[in-house]
Design a protein around this motif. Structure first.
Motif, PDB file in Angstrom:
ATOM      1  N   LEU A  48       0.792  -1.131  -0.334  1.00  0.00           N
ATOM      2  CA  LEU A  48      -0.028  -0.293   0.403  1.00  0.00           C
ATOM      3  C   LEU A  48       1.200   1.727  -0.049  1.00  0.00           C
ATOM      4  CD1 LEU A  48      -2.622  -1.012   3.192  1.00  0.00           C
ATOM      5  CD2 LEU A  48      -3.519  -0.421   0.073  1.00  0.00           C
ATOM      6  N   ALA A  49       0.646   2.395  -0.763  1.00  0.00           N
ATOM      7  CA  ALA A  49       0.913   3.760  -0.925  1.00  0.00           C
ATOM      8  C   ALA A  49       0.870   4.278   0.301  1.00  0.00           C
ATOM      9  CB  ALA A  49       0.303   4.342  -2.115  1.00  0.00           C
ATOM     10  N   PRO A  50       1.326   5.498   1.277  1.00  0.00           N
ATOM     11  CA  PRO A  50       1.533   5.704   1.851  1.00  0.00           C
ATOM     12  C   PRO A  50       0.071   6.369   2.096  1.00  0.00           C
ATOM     13  CG  PRO A  50       3.971   5.826   2.275  1.00  0.00           C
ATOM     14  CD  PRO A  50       2.854   5.346   0.490  1.00  0.00           C
ATOM     15  N   VAL A  51      -0.097   7.650   0.621  1.00  0.00           N
ATOM     16  CA  VAL A  51      -0.990   8.334   0.351  1.00  0.00           C
ATOM     17  C   VAL A  51      -2.790   7.414   0.854  1.00  0.00           C
ATOM     18  CG1 VAL A  51      -1.971   8.025  -1.743  1.00  0.00           C
ATOM     19  CG2 VAL A  51      -1.703   9.853  -0.798  1.00  0.00           C
ATOM     20  N   THR A  52      -2.636   6.499   1.026  1.00  0.00           N
ATOM     21  CA  THR A  52      -3.917   5.411   1.321  1.00  0.00           C
ATOM     22  C   THR A  52      -4.072   6.063   2.821  1.00  0.00           C
ATOM     23  OG1 THR A  52      -3.509   3.840  -0.285  1.00  0.00           O
ATOM     24  CG2 THR A  52      -5.149   3.135   1.856  1.00  0.00           C
ATOM     25  N   TRP A  53      -3.090   5.569   3.674  1.00  0.00           N
ATOM     26  CA  TRP A  53      -3.739   6.220   4.795  1.00  0.00           C
ATOM     27  C   TRP A  53      -4.029   7.250   5.099  1.00  0.00           C
ATOM     28  CZ3 TRP A  53      -4.433   1.349   6.747  1.00  0.00           C
ATOM     29  CH2 TRP A  53      -3.380   0.424   6.551  1.00  0.00           C
ATOM     30  N   GLU A  54      -3.602   8.609   4.053  1.00  0.00           N
ATOM     31  CA  GLU A  54      -3.907   9.979   4.297  1.00  0.00           C
ATOM     32  C   GLU A  54      -5.364  10.145   3.883  1.00  0.00           C
ATOM     33  OE1 GLU A  54      -0.548  12.305   1.888  1.00  0.00           O
ATOM     34  OE2 GLU A  54       0.417  10.508   3.098  1.00  0.00           O
ATOM     35  N   LEU A  55      -5.532   9.184   2.905  1.00  0.00           N
ATOM     36  CA  LEU A  55      -7.010   9.171   2.159  1.00  0.00           C
ATOM     37  C   LEU A  55      -7.632   8.935   3.676  1.00  0.00           C
ATOM     38  CD1 LEU A  55      -6.497   7.498  -1.497  1.00  0.00           C
ATOM     39  CD2 LEU A  55      -6.923   9.952  -0.755  1.00  0.00           C
ATOM     40  N   LEU A  56      -7.254   7.576   3.664  1.00  0.00           N
ATOM     41  CA  LEU A  56      -8.704   7.110   5.214  1.00  0.00           C
ATOM     42  C   LEU A  56      -8.578   8.586   5.936  1.00  0.00           C
ATOM     43  CD1 LEU A  56      -7.463   3.660   5.304  1.00  0.00           C
ATOM     44  CD2 LEU A  56      -9.974   3.988   5.174  1.00  0.00           C
ATOM     45  N   ALA A  57      -7.871   9.104   6.571  1.00  0.00           N
ATOM     46  CA  ALA A  57      -7.350  10.277   7.503  1.00  0.00           C
ATOM     47  C   ALA A  57      -8.437  11.205   6.653  1.00  0.00           C
ATOM     48  CB  ALA A  57      -6.209  11.101   7.917  1.00  0.00           C
ATOM     49  N   CYS A  58      -8.451  12.044   6.295  1.00  0.00           N
ATOM     50  CA  CYS A  58      -9.295  12.810   5.043  1.00  0.00           C
ATOM     51  C   CYS A  58     -10.468  12.013   5.434  1.00  0.00           C
ATOM     52  CB  CYS A  58      -8.623  13.005   3.391  1.00  0.00           C
ATOM     53  SG  CYS A  58     -10.382  14.193   2.699  1.00  0.00           S
ATOM     54  N   ALA A  59     -11.513  10.444   4.560  1.00  0.00           N
ATOM     55  CA  ALA A  59     -12.063  10.727   4.750  1.00  0.00           C
ATOM     56  C   ALA A  59     -12.560  10.739   6.203  1.00  0.00           C
ATOM     57  CB  ALA A  59     -12.722   8.814   4.629  1.00  0.00           C
ATOM     58  N   GLN A  60     -11.864  10.905   6.706  1.00  0.00           N
ATOM     59  CA  GLN A  60     -12.247  10.885   8.627  1.00  0.00           C
ATOM     60  C   GLN A  60     -13.400  12.037   8.947  1.00  0.00           C
ATOM     61  OE1 GLN A  60     -12.933   8.972  10.929  1.00  0.00           O
ATOM     62  NE2 GLN A  60     -11.918   7.166   9.930  1.00  0.00           N
ATOM     63  N   GLN A  61     -12.761  13.355   8.582  1.00  0.00           N
ATOM     64  CA  GLN A  61     -12.669  14.563   8.613  1.00  0.00           C
ATOM     65  C   GLN A  61     -14.570  14.364   7.337  1.00  0.00           C
ATOM     66  OE1 GLN A  61     -10.338  17.622   8.115  1.00  0.00           O
ATOM     67  NE2 GLN A  61      -8.759  16.052   8.668  1.00  0.00           N
ATOM     68  N   VAL A  62     -14.480  14.129   5.907  1.00  0.00           N
ATOM     69  CA  VAL A  62     -15.251  14.202   5.711  1.00  0.00           C
ATOM     70  C   VAL A  62     -16.658  13.198   5.857  1.00  0.00           C
ATOM     71  CG1 VAL A  62     -16.014  14.140   2.664  1.00  0.00           C
ATOM     72  CG2 VAL A  62     -13.611  14.533   3.582  1.00  0.00           C
ATOM     73  N   ALA A  63     -16.818  11.915   5.632  1.00  0.00           N
ATOM     74  CA  ALA A  63     -17.379  11.547   6.412  1.00  0.00           C
ATOM     75  C   ALA A  63     -19.109  11.746   6.958  1.00  0.00           C
ATOM     76  CB  ALA A  63     -17.235   9.976   6.309  1.00  0.00           C
ATOM     77  N   PRO A  64     -18.301  11.912   8.138  1.00  0.00           N
ATOM     78  CA  PRO A  64     -19.184  12.527   8.832  1.00  0.00           C
ATOM     79  C   PRO A  64     -20.051  13.959   8.650  1.00  0.00           C
ATOM     80  CG  PRO A  64     -17.363  12.574  10.286  1.00  0.00           C
ATOM     81  CD  PRO A  64     -16.870  12.060   8.857  1.00  0.00           C
ATOM     82  N   ALA A  65     -19.792  14.654   7.810  1.00  0.00           N
ATOM     83  CA  ALA A  65     -20.665  15.725   7.428  1.00  0.00           C
ATOM     84  C   ALA A  65     -21.301  15.085   6.654  1.00  0.00           C
ATOM     85  CB  ALA A  65     -19.122  17.021   6.539  1.00  0.00           C
ATOM     86  N   PHE A  66     -21.516  14.497   5.947  1.00  0.00           N
ATOM     87  CA  PHE A  66     -22.260  14.379   4.848  1.00  0.00           C
ATOM     88  C   PHE A  66     -23.504  12.635   5.513  1.00  0.00           C
ATOM     89  CE2 PHE A  66     -18.981  16.292   2.020  1.00  0.00           C
ATOM     90  CZ  PHE A  66     -19.783  16.898   0.862  1.00  0.00           C
ATOM     91  N   ASP A  67     -23.072  12.660   6.422  1.00  0.00           N
ATOM     92  CA  ASP A  67     -23.306  11.364   7.336  1.00  0.00           C
ATOM     93  C   ASP A  67     -23.497   9.952   6.422  1.00  0.00           C
ATOM     94  OD1 ASP A  67     -24.880  10.351   9.397  1.00  0.00           O
ATOM     95  OD2 ASP A  67     -27.257  10.494   8.124  1.00  0.00           O
ATOM     96  N   LEU A  68     -21.683  10.122   5.564  1.00  0.00           N
ATOM     97  CA  LEU A  68     -21.901   8.752   4.948  1.00  0.00           C
ATOM     98  C   LEU A  68     -21.136   7.403   6.240  1.00  0.00           C
ATOM     99  CD1 LEU A  68     -20.602  10.191   1.924  1.00  0.00           C
ATOM    100  CD2 LEU A  68     -22.823   8.916   2.701  1.00  0.00           C
TER     101      LEU A  68
END
Length: 310
Positions: free
Chosen positions: A19-39
């Motif tokens: 796995l590329a390191p950016v995969t874990w960064e994407l998951l960190a971004c997802a933690q910020q974005v998902a609650p705002a859309f209730d996803l």
């Protein structure tokens, strides 16, 4: 395949089973974005042998991960990934899709936007929560301005600039479920004939404590000799270049720093004639001390510099 919940789907980036390191960064971004859309957050790994990296994501992050396997995904192939995602994502009720703003992510994301009739925000560097929902920040005009954007429709596809979000450390989480999906090879108009290692040593960039970096602003190839002499003043130094300099043949691609080149973090980074576009700075933003020389007083590289010389 269960798809009861609406989801934010992270498209993992990996190569040669890692796995590329950016995969874990994407998951960190997802933690910020998902609650705002209730996803609900989920991840997708595409490949011919996708199960090992999928298990790694599920174990470390706790999110449900789909290991999507098809013969056409044995090697990176932007068209095959895009066609596979276009088939898969609607079945997963994906409302937001996160991919890396990398050479591979930029291969499949724009075409997938057309397939899904989705909103598209590329090169996201930050997320802010506004009264009307999340806003996404990106650089524009070679890093001289920052844009704040918000989607007006869903689904939404986002590519995230590597290095913009800090990956969460591995912690105690319940292991996520892994679901394996076998698909027939997508009907591509092109096929991968061969994959070869790119030419080039790293030119000592990874080991150098001082990096002297050359941009198009130095004017002429003959001026590189001056900068080689500067590098020679230090006991552990390497000469590097931006993408335009390497495209011109002034330096080899093994000496390129940036999104499509090397990532370096020397004690001293001397940037000469480099504008500071994000495609370059993503590869050197971890440097200890940055000195930038540029004829443009508004050059974006100065935003990252400790000493600015105009």
């Amino acid at each position: 395949m269960s798809a009861a919940a609406k989801r934010l789907v992270v498209v993992a980036e990996h190569a040669q089973g890692r796995l590329a390191p950016v995969t874990w960064e994407l998951l960190a971004c997802a933690q910020q974005v998902a609650p705002a859309f209730d996803l609900e957050i989920a991840a997708v790994v595409l490949g011919q042998d996708a199960q090992p990296p999928a298990r790694e994501i599920a174990q470390r992050s706790g999110v449900k991960t789909w290991a999507v396997e098809a013969e056409g995904l044995a090697h990176f192939h932007g068209e095959a990934q895009r066609l596979t995602l276009a088939e898969l994502l609607p079945r997963l009720e994906a409302q937001v899709v996160l991919g890396a703003h990398s050479t591979s992510g930029l291969d499949w994301a724009p075409a997938l936007v057309v397939d899904l009739e989705a909103a598209y925000i590329p090169g996201v560097e930050n997320v802010s929560l506004e009264a009307n929902g999340p806003a996404f920040w990106r650089s524009a005009h070679f890093g001289k301005v920052r844009q704040k954007l918000a989607p007006e429709t869903l689904p939404l596809i986002i590519t995230v600039q590597p290095g913009s979000f800090e990956a969460a450390p591995a912690g105690e989480v319940a292991q996520g479920e892994v679901e394996v999906v076998h698909l027939t090879p997508p009907p591509c108009h092109t096929k991968v004939l061969e994959v070869m290692e790119g030419a080039g040593a790293d030119a000592g960039l990874g080991r150098a404590s001082v990096v002297v970096a050359v941009g198009r602003g130095v004017g002429e190839k003959e001026n590189l000799e001056l900068l080689r002499r500067v590098a020679g003043l230090f006991s552990s130094a390497a000469l590097a270049g931006s993408r335009p300099v390497c495209d011109l043949g002034w330096l080899g691609y093994g000496q390129q720093v940036g999104l499509t080149g090397a990532t370096v973090a020397p004690r001293l980074y001397l940037a000469c004639g480099i504008s500071g576009a994000l495609q370059h700075t993503v590869g050197m933003q971890g440097s200890g001390f940055v000195v930038a020389i540029n004829s443009d007083p508004q050059a974006a590289i100065f935003n990252l510099s400790d000493v600015c010389v105009v």
